[in-house]
Scaffold this motif. Structure first.
Motif: not given
Length: 155
Positions: A103-107, A109-115
């Motif tokens: 679950g935290f990995a999905a959050v 990964l969302a941060l990574l995608t924005v970055a």
């Protein structure tokens, strides 16, 4: 100009990106978690991930080399953002596989995608080719986020 001097920034950037990915995988330990998780539709077989990531890390390194050698006044800021997203990238595997915090990995990964998107835009402003070279990485991050969210929902 010697070949080494000409290509050194590219070679070092590619090696850095590959080292980040390799070290991340190494400290993540066994990635057995992927085999026992219920998988969302479109989940590729496990062997696809190291192949895809190797290609993506090479493209990232070449893009960073283009920015580094561009002579553009914004290249330093663009590279700083790139290194930040590389650090975020580095931590995803240990979070997902090492800790099992899907679950935290999905959050994360969302941060990574924005970055990655922000880095793509900044790289593109310095070197349009560098920006385009990050497009497959950005698309892969979106796909990985879909998979990660699927793992969260199904498990």
């Amino acid at each position: 100009m010697s070949l080494w001097k000409r290509y050194k920034p590219y070679i070092l950037q590619v090696l850095l990106a590959l080292a980040v990915g390799g070290l991340s995988a190494l400290i993540s330990g066994e990635m057995d978690e992927y085999t026992w998780l219920a998988k969302p539709p479109l989940s590729p077989p496990g062997w696809v991930f190291p192949v895809a990531w190797t290609v993506l890390y090479v493209l990232m390194g070449v893009a960073a080399g283009l920015v580094q050698t561009s002579g553009d006044k914004d290249s330093g800021g663009a590279l700083l953002l790139y290194y930040v997203q590389l650090a975020v990238n580095f931590l995803w595997s240990p979070i997902f596989f090492g800790l099992g915090w899907i679950g935290f990995a999905a959050v994360w990964l969302a941060l990574l995608t924005v970055a990655v998107y922000a880095t793509k835009v900044r790289f593109g402003a310095v070197s349009p080719v560098a920006g385009w070279l990050l497009l497959p990485y950005f698309i892969w991050c979106i796909f990985a986020l879909y998979l990660n969210l699927g793992f969260v929902i199904l498990n």
